[in-house]
Design an enzyme around this catalytic site. Structure first.
Site, mmCIF file in Angstrom:
data_model
loop_
_atom_site.group_PDB
_atom_site.id
_atom_site.type_symbol
_atom_site.label_atom_id
_atom_site.label_comp_id
_atom_site.label_asym_id
_atom_site.label_seq_id
_atom_site.Cartn_x
_atom_site.Cartn_y
_atom_site.Cartn_z
ATOM 1 N N ILE A 59 45.110 33.114 45.341
ATOM 2 C CA ILE A 59 45.047 33.129 43.877
ATOM 3 C C ILE A 59 44.369 34.449 43.509
ATOM 4 O O ILE A 59 43.320 34.800 44.049
ATOM 5 C CB ILE A 59 44.270 31.905 43.335
ATOM 6 C CG1 ILE A 59 44.184 31.952 41.800
ATOM 7 C CG2 ILE A 59 42.890 31.786 43.939
ATOM 8 C CD1 ILE A 59 43.553 30.682 41.199
ATOM 9 N N SER A 60 45.000 35.211 42.611
ATOM 10 C CA SER A 60 44.473 36.532 42.258
ATOM 11 C C SER A 60 43.132 36.418 41.548
ATOM 12 O O SER A 60 42.833 35.420 40.888
ATOM 13 C CB SER A 60 45.463 37.269 41.342
ATOM 14 O OG SER A 60 46.658 37.550 42.017
ATOM 15 N N GLN A 61 42.327 37.490 41.676
ATOM 16 C CA GLN A 61 41.041 37.500 40.985
ATOM 17 C C GLN A 61 41.269 37.487 39.475
ATOM 18 O O GLN A 61 42.286 38.009 38.983
ATOM 19 C CB GLN A 61 40.230 38.721 41.410
ATOM 20 C CG GLN A 61 40.825 40.046 40.973
ATOM 21 C CD GLN A 61 40.117 41.241 41.595
ATOM 22 O OE1 GLN A 61 40.602 41.824 42.544
ATOM 23 N NE2 GLN A 61 38.976 41.593 41.025
#
Length: 210
Positions: A59-61
């Site tokens: 999951i992207s920052q």
């Protein structure tokens, strides 16, 4: 660690990092990021880090989600958006707050099922998910006025360029060892304008399905 105070700190940090679009910030504030990660990692859900979601994916920052969304939106309401790489569905959920229709494709079937559950829980009724090779896009549903790619391509896929509406925007990380976030704008039927934005780090964009 999933309290409103923790989430407010995340928004403060995003503003300090240069995110100015309050519509994007409101969308991120409305989505509980902790439900998209395993319970053991929920304590870190509002830190500015990417987190594993299984199958070699992340999951992207929050900063990257906000930045890519801000670039894609460009201060206006989006109509039809294509997301390449649903993952756990967090970016998808944010896009559902920014666009009238969101189509998202993911090559890993178990992630599609997991994302579908998350989005159903959040009542994201304007989203349609598909299990397919994202590098091919969704030509039958084109054109899109926004395309966002959440994995790094070795080059900008021609299939995605073809599926952009005139005036549309594509936000995509490109590169292998070193990755750069690109904005591509379709100026006319045959003309595109590319802008290099900033260094990023994504999992690679792979073809096929699994």
């Amino acid at each position: 660690m999933t309290s409103q105070r923790t989430r407010d700190r995340m928004l403060t940090r995003l503003r300090e990092q240069g995110i100015k679009d309050e519509v994007v910030l409101s969308a991120i504030a409305a989505i509980p990021r902790h439900i998209f990660v395993d319970e053991a990692l929920s304590i870190r859900a509002y830190e500015d880090v990417s987190l594993p979601i299984g199958f070699g994916q992340t999951i992207s920052q929050p900063y990257i989600v906000a930045k890519m969304s801000e670039i894609l939106r460009n201060g206006s309401t989006l109509n039809k958006v294509l997301e390449i790489g649903t993952g756990c569905g967090f970016q998808t959920a944010v896009l559902s707050k920014l666009a009238k229709e969101v189509f998202s494709v993911e090559r890993i079937r178990p992630l599609v099922m997991k994302a579908r559950g998350h989005l159903r829980e959040l009542k994201c009724v304007n989203v349609k998910l598909g299990h397919s090779d994202g590098s091919l896009g969704l030509p039958d549903l084109a054109p899109f006025d926004g395309i966002i790619v959440t994995a790094a391509a070795s080059h900008i896929p021609q299939d995605l360029l073809n599926q952009m509406a005139i005036g549309g925007r594509l936000v995509i990380p490109v590169g292998t060892d070193e990755q750069i976030l690109y904005l591509v704008e379709r100026v006319s039927q045959s003309e595109y304008r590319q802008t290099k934005l900033e260094a990023v780090k994504f999992v690679p964009l792979l073809g096929g399905t699994s």
